[in-house]
Design a protein around this motif. Structure first.
Motif, PDB file in Angstrom:
ATOM      1  N   VAL A  60     -25.747  12.840 -49.938  1.00 38.17           N
ATOM      2  CA  VAL A  60     -26.005  13.722 -48.714  1.00 38.17           C
ATOM      3  C   VAL A  60     -27.607  13.960 -48.741  1.00 38.17           C
ATOM      4  CG1 VAL A  60     -25.943  16.297 -48.026  1.00 38.17           C
ATOM      5  CG2 VAL A  60     -23.923  14.994 -48.874  1.00 38.17           C
ATOM      6  N   LEU A  61     -28.008  13.779 -47.125  1.00 32.40           N
ATOM      7  CA  LEU A  61     -29.511  13.954 -46.946  1.00 32.40           C
ATOM      8  C   LEU A  61     -29.309  15.271 -46.014  1.00 32.40           C
ATOM      9  CD1 LEU A  61     -32.546  13.510 -46.947  1.00 32.40           C
ATOM     10  CD2 LEU A  61     -32.050  12.041 -45.084  1.00 32.40           C
ATOM     11  N   ASN A  62     -29.890  16.371 -46.778  1.00 33.20           N
ATOM     12  CA  ASN A  62     -30.043  17.732 -45.759  1.00 33.20           C
ATOM     13  C   ASN A  62     -31.257  17.923 -45.051  1.00 33.20           C
ATOM     14  OD1 ASN A  62     -29.952  20.274 -44.840  1.00 33.20           O
ATOM     15  ND2 ASN A  62     -29.225  21.361 -46.994  1.00 33.20           N
ATOM     16  N   ALA A  63     -31.074  17.873 -43.837  1.00 32.79           N
ATOM     17  CA  ALA A  63     -32.589  17.947 -43.179  1.00 32.79           C
ATOM     18  C   ALA A  63     -32.900  19.353 -42.792  1.00 32.79           C
ATOM     19  CB  ALA A  63     -32.419  17.082 -41.816  1.00 32.79           C
ATOM     20  N   ALA A  64     -32.218  20.393 -43.457  1.00 29.48           N
ATOM     21  CA  ALA A  64     -32.308  21.715 -43.017  1.00 29.48           C
ATOM     22  C   ALA A  64     -32.123  22.467 -44.456  1.00 29.48           C
ATOM     23  CB  ALA A  64     -31.255  22.233 -42.087  1.00 29.48           C
ATOM     24  N   HIS A  65     -32.594  21.918 -45.491  1.00 30.09           N
ATOM     25  CA  HIS A  65     -32.705  22.450 -46.817  1.00 30.09           C
ATOM     26  C   HIS A  65     -33.270  23.820 -46.787  1.00 30.09           C
ATOM     27  CE1 HIS A  65     -32.452  22.509 -51.205  1.00 30.09           C
ATOM     28  NE2 HIS A  65     -33.533  22.815 -51.108  1.00 30.09           N
ATOM     29  N   SER A  66     -32.560  24.714 -47.472  1.00 25.85           N
ATOM     30  CA  SER A  66     -33.076  26.048 -47.636  1.00 25.85           C
ATOM     31  C   SER A  66     -33.305  26.830 -46.442  1.00 25.85           C
ATOM     32  CB  SER A  66     -34.282  25.983 -48.397  1.00 25.85           C
ATOM     33  OG  SER A  66     -35.619  25.973 -47.603  1.00 25.85           O
ATOM     34  N   LYS A  67     -32.485  26.507 -45.469  1.00 25.71           N
ATOM     35  CA  LYS A  67     -32.676  27.210 -44.159  1.00 25.71           C
ATOM     36  C   LYS A  67     -31.412  27.960 -43.932  1.00 25.71           C
ATOM     37  CE  LYS A  67     -36.366  25.422 -43.139  1.00 25.71           C
ATOM     38  NZ  LYS A  67     -37.476  26.299 -43.287  1.00 25.71           N
ATOM     39  N   ARG A  68     -31.505  29.202 -43.345  1.00 30.76           N
ATOM     40  CA  ARG A  68     -30.341  30.049 -43.276  1.00 30.76           C
ATOM     41  C   ARG A  68     -28.832  28.990 -43.118  1.00 30.76           C
ATOM     42  NH1 ARG A  68     -31.332  32.939 -38.999  1.00 30.76           N
ATOM     43  NH2 ARG A  68     -29.425  32.308 -37.707  1.00 30.76           N
ATOM     44  N   VAL A  82     -25.039  12.173 -54.628  1.00 25.66           N
ATOM     45  CA  VAL A  82     -26.438  12.479 -54.830  1.00 25.66           C
ATOM     46  C   VAL A  82     -27.069  13.129 -53.463  1.00 25.66           C
ATOM     47  CG1 VAL A  82     -28.715  11.253 -55.039  1.00 25.66           C
ATOM     48  CG2 VAL A  82     -26.661  10.323 -56.008  1.00 25.66           C
ATOM     49  N   TYR A  83     -27.968  14.199 -54.140  1.00 24.79           N
ATOM     50  CA  TYR A  83     -28.340  15.095 -52.905  1.00 24.79           C
ATOM     51  C   TYR A  83     -29.846  15.177 -52.686  1.00 24.79           C
ATOM     52  CZ  TYR A  83     -29.516  19.455 -50.584  1.00 24.79           C
ATOM     53  OH  TYR A  83     -30.129  20.343 -49.764  1.00 24.79           O
ATOM     54  N   CYS A  84     -30.297  15.046 -51.617  1.00 21.67           N
ATOM     55  CA  CYS A  84     -31.561  15.090 -51.281  1.00 21.67           C
ATOM     56  C   CYS A  84     -31.823  16.318 -50.145  1.00 21.67           C
ATOM     57  CB  CYS A  84     -32.249  13.733 -50.835  1.00 21.67           C
ATOM     58  SG  CYS A  84     -33.921  13.936 -50.374  1.00 21.67           S
ATOM     59  N   GLY A  85     -32.730  17.253 -50.364  1.00 22.13           N
ATOM     60  CA  GLY A  85     -32.949  18.289 -49.224  1.00 22.13           C
ATOM     61  C   GLY A  85     -34.402  18.025 -48.657  1.00 22.13           C
ATOM     62  N   ILE A  86     -34.514  18.160 -47.437  1.00 22.33           N
ATOM     63  CA  ILE A  86     -35.825  18.347 -46.623  1.00 22.33           C
ATOM     64  C   ILE A  86     -35.890  19.599 -46.134  1.00 22.33           C
ATOM     65  CG2 ILE A  86     -37.146  17.180 -44.931  1.00 22.33           C
ATOM     66  CD1 ILE A  86     -36.124  14.531 -45.905  1.00 22.33           C
ATOM     67  N   PRO A  87     -36.849  20.295 -46.527  1.00 25.22           N
ATOM     68  CA  PRO A  87     -36.828  21.631 -45.476  1.00 25.22           C
ATOM     69  C   PRO A  87     -37.421  21.515 -43.966  1.00 25.22           C
ATOM     70  CG  PRO A  87     -38.687  21.507 -47.163  1.00 25.22           C
ATOM     71  CD  PRO A  87     -37.824  20.259 -47.223  1.00 25.22           C
ATOM     72  N   ALA A  88     -36.929  21.142 -43.078  1.00 25.35           N
ATOM     73  CA  ALA A  88     -37.429  20.772 -41.745  1.00 25.35           C
ATOM     74  C   ALA A  88     -37.026  21.870 -41.074  1.00 25.35           C
ATOM     75  CB  ALA A  88     -36.874  19.385 -41.061  1.00 25.35           C
TER      76      ALA A  88
END
Length: 185
Positions: A60-68, A82-88
């Motif tokens: 999982v690639l989260n392109a809104a990591h740590s967003k509401r 496997v997780y990857c977070g991008i705080p876009a």
């Protein structure tokens, strides 16, 4: 000066890309397979473990990591994904291009893993996630931006914001210049 003008005539504008996006007649779904084993979806499907299991998602690639509404981490997915977070941010000021290569590499590595299937998501699955998938198709599959965009709009309703489209145009230009330089050598 004239070579710069000639070169710019060969390339698209944000408006050209928006016309391609506007040609899409698809309804927006929670998740769609946009390329073999690459899915673009929204936060609801990303937070639904049984849906991910049914799809066979391994990454999982989260392109809104740590967003509401889109807080994800490796603990949530456990050992199966496997997780990857991008705080876009989906804004006209966010430089998502700094994540083009890391995101593309994550997707590429995911697809090379046994039975690898990757979900790329943001909140709605329209702008950030599709932008990162387009960057992957350009960087690792060597598709020109226009062709990558056409491939995606045949599979999913997407709409990267104007800023992201401009950054993708820059990437397209960089990749074409790099390709030409390699051809010369």
């Amino acid at each position: 000066m004239s070579s710069v003008k000639e070169e710019s005539k060969q390339y698209m504008t944000v408006k050209d890309l928006q016309k391609v996006l506007d040609s899409c007649n698809l309804q927006l779904h929670q998740v769609d397979e946009v390329w073999p084993n690459i899915y673009v979806g929204n936060v609801h499907v990303a937070q639904n473990r049984s849906a991910l299991q049914k799809l066979g998602i391994t990454h999982v690639l989260n392109a809104a990591h740590s967003k509401r509404g889109s807080i994800g981490d490796q603990r949530f997915y456990g050992n199966d994904i496997v997780y990857c977070g991008i705080p876009a941010d989906d804004s006209t000021y966010f430089d998502i291009d700094v994540y083009f290569k890391p995101a593309a590499d994550f997707i590429h590595k995911a697809l090379k893993s046994p039975d690898g299937k990757v979900l790329v998501h943001c909140i709605m699955g329209l702008s950030r996630s599709s932008t990162l998938v387009l960057a992957y198709l350009m960087i690792h599959r060597h598709l020109p931006l226009r062709r990558a965009l056409k491939n995606l709009v045949e599979k999913r309703a997407i709409y990267p914001n104007r800023n992201f489209l401009a950054l993708l145009l820059d990437l397209d230009l960089q990749l074409k210049r790099k390709e030409r330089a390699c051809d010369i050598l």
